[in-house]
Design an enzyme around this catalytic site. Structure first.
Site, PDB file in Angstrom:
ATOM      1  CE  LYS A  66      16.275  16.435 -13.701  1.00  0.00           C
ATOM      2  NZ  LYS A  66      16.931  17.648 -14.227  1.00  0.00           N
ATOM      3  NE  ARG A  69      21.212  17.139  -9.130  1.00  0.00           N
ATOM      4  CZ  ARG A  69      19.931  17.479  -9.250  1.00  0.00           C
ATOM      5  NH1 ARG A  69      18.993  16.672  -8.849  1.00  0.00           N
ATOM      6  NH2 ARG A  69      19.610  18.632  -9.796  1.00  0.00           N
ATOM      7  NE  ARG A  83      13.456  25.873 -12.742  1.00  0.00           N
ATOM      8  CZ  ARG A  83      13.959  24.641 -12.715  1.00  0.00           C
ATOM      9  NH1 ARG A  83      13.262  23.625 -13.173  1.00  0.00           N
ATOM     10  NH2 ARG A  83      15.172  24.419 -12.258  1.00  0.00           N
ATOM     11  NE  ARG A 131      14.553  25.289  -8.059  1.00  0.00           N
ATOM     12  CZ  ARG A 131      14.813  24.153  -8.666  1.00  0.00           C
ATOM     13  NH1 ARG A 131      13.817  23.426  -9.140  1.00  0.00           N
ATOM     14  NH2 ARG A 131      16.038  23.719  -8.792  1.00  0.00           N
ATOM     15  NE  ARG A 138      20.500  24.257 -10.197  1.00  0.00           N
ATOM     16  CZ  ARG A 138      19.265  24.527 -10.569  1.00  0.00           C
ATOM     17  NH1 ARG A 138      18.881  25.773 -10.768  1.00  0.00           N
ATOM     18  NH2 ARG A 138      18.409  23.552 -10.753  1.00  0.00           N
TER      19      ARG A 138
HETATM   20  N1  LIG Z   1      20.230  13.537  -5.871  1.00  0.00           N
HETATM   21  C1  LIG Z   1      20.755  14.680  -5.391  1.00  0.00           C
HETATM   22  N2  LIG Z   1      22.017  14.696  -4.882  1.00  0.00           N
HETATM   23  C2  LIG Z   1      22.540  15.803  -4.402  1.00  0.00           C
HETATM   24  N3  LIG Z   1      21.908  16.991  -4.390  1.00  0.00           N
HETATM   25  C3  LIG Z   1      20.648  17.046  -4.882  1.00  0.00           C
HETATM   26  C4  LIG Z   1      20.007  15.896  -5.410  1.00  0.00           C
HETATM   27  N4  LIG Z   1      18.755  16.250  -5.835  1.00  0.00           N
HETATM   28  C5  LIG Z   1      18.626  17.569  -5.613  1.00  0.00           C
HETATM   29  N5  LIG Z   1      19.767  18.068  -5.039  1.00  0.00           N
HETATM   30  C6  LIG Z   1      20.002  19.466  -4.644  1.00  0.00           C
HETATM   31  O1  LIG Z   1      18.844  20.251  -4.954  1.00  0.00           O
HETATM   32  C7  LIG Z   1      19.117  21.236  -5.970  1.00  0.00           C
HETATM   33  C8  LIG Z   1      17.878  21.382  -6.882  1.00  0.00           C
HETATM   34  O2  LIG Z   1      17.591  20.134  -7.482  1.00  0.00           O
HETATM   35  P1  LIG Z   1      16.394  19.959  -8.527  1.00  0.00           P
HETATM   36  O3  LIG Z   1      15.155  20.565  -8.004  1.00  0.00           O
HETATM   37  O4  LIG Z   1      16.392  18.519  -8.885  1.00  0.00           O
HETATM   38  O5  LIG Z   1      16.858  20.852  -9.747  1.00  0.00           O
HETATM   39  P2  LIG Z   1      16.420  20.724 -11.262  1.00  0.00           P
HETATM   40  O6  LIG Z   1      15.077  20.065 -11.338  1.00  0.00           O
HETATM   41  O7  LIG Z   1      16.404  22.132 -11.762  1.00  0.00           O
HETATM   42  O8  LIG Z   1      17.493  19.896 -11.883  1.00  0.00           O
HETATM   43  C9  LIG Z   1      20.390  20.724  -6.641  1.00  0.00           C
HETATM   44  O9  LIG Z   1      21.132  21.735  -7.264  1.00  0.00           O
HETATM   45  C10 LIG Z   1      21.110  20.103  -5.452  1.00  0.00           C
HETATM   46  O10 LIG Z   1      21.693  21.088  -4.635  1.00  0.00           O
HETATM   47 MG   LIG Z   2      13.286  19.526 -11.335  1.00  0.00          MG
END
Ligand SMILES: Nc1ncnc2c1ncn2[C@@H]1O[C@H](COP(=O)(O)OP(=O)(O)O)[C@@H](O)[C@H]1O
Ligand SMILES: [Mg+2]
Length: 191
Positions: A14, A89, A128, A134, A146
């Site tokens: 994404k 989410r 990654r 991270r 996750r």
């Molecule tokens: N919309 C959301 N609702 C709840 N938690 C979130 C949301 N966006 C991000 N997070 C938190 O931040 C973490 C990392 O998110 P993100 O950077 O979007 O991961 P990735 O891009 O790898 O999917 C998630 O695992 C969650 O803990």
């Molecule tokens: Mg991301």
């Protein structure tokens, strides 16, 4: 106005595709993950609380991310459109986003989902983690948590947009540029 939700599990690509899309369509990129990580970097109270959940691969509370998105929408009222990355989410977040956007009379145009199988996701997340720093990418148990949180809590969001006729799923495995072209095609078909 173009309001795109880029949907898909952690590691689906994404962030990579968002970078290309914001340039092509002149959109503001709203990534809740990035917003949370900047709160952590700034050492805020919100960041400290979020970090404990994020590091375990769990979601932060809906009201926290909804509040962040609300603020960003207010700050960017002149935007030509938004790309939502990592948000919504949960179905509750999707409902809240519809409410917020109704204030601007600019609903979601389309949700595009990047489809990648679980084993490929785990491979990408661990890779990654070698360089991203991270904590949630670093070990396999957290990466798996996750993906399973995504399958349980986030997948229903696809139906939410599907019921509105605003959902397109595409293959997230392949060349970055080919995937980008397919996303652009779905966007064009939807407007
Ligand atoms: N919309 C959301 N609702 C709840 N938690 C979130 C949301 N966006 C991000 N997070 C938190 O931040 C973490 C990392 O998110 P993100 O950077 O979007 O991961 P990735 O891009 O790898 O999917 C998630 O695992 C969650 O803990
Ligand atoms: Mg991301």
């Amino acid at each position: 106005m173009l309001n795109l939700v880029l949907f898909g599990p952690p590691g689906a690509g994404k962030g990579t595709q968002s970078e290309k899309l914001i340039r092509k369509y002149n959109l503001v990129h709203l990534s809740t993950g990035d917003l949370l990580r900047s709160q952590i970097a700034a050492g805020t109270e919100l960041g400290l609380r979020a970090k404990q959940l994020m590091d375990q691969g769990l979601l932060v509370p809906d009201e926290v991310v909804i509040g962040m998105i609300d603020n960003k929408l207010r700050e960017n009222q002149a935007a030509q459109g938004f790309i939502f990355d990592g948000f919504p989410r949960t179905v509750l977040q999707a409902e809240a986003l519809d409410q917020l956007l109704s204030l601007y009379k600019a609903p979601i145009t389309i949700m595009v989902a990047l489809v990648v199988n679980d084993e490929e996701l785990i491979r990408r997340l661990l890779k990654r983690g070698e360089t991203s720093g991270r904590p949630d990418d670093r070990d396999e148990a957290t990466a798996r948590r996750r993906v399973s949180v995504y399958n349980k809590e986030t997948m229903p969001v696809a139906d939410y947009y599907g019921q509105q006729g605003k959902f397109a799923a595409i293959d997230g495995i392949g060349e970055i540029d080919d995937i980008f072209q397919t996303i652009c095609q779905k966007i064009e078909e939807s407007r």
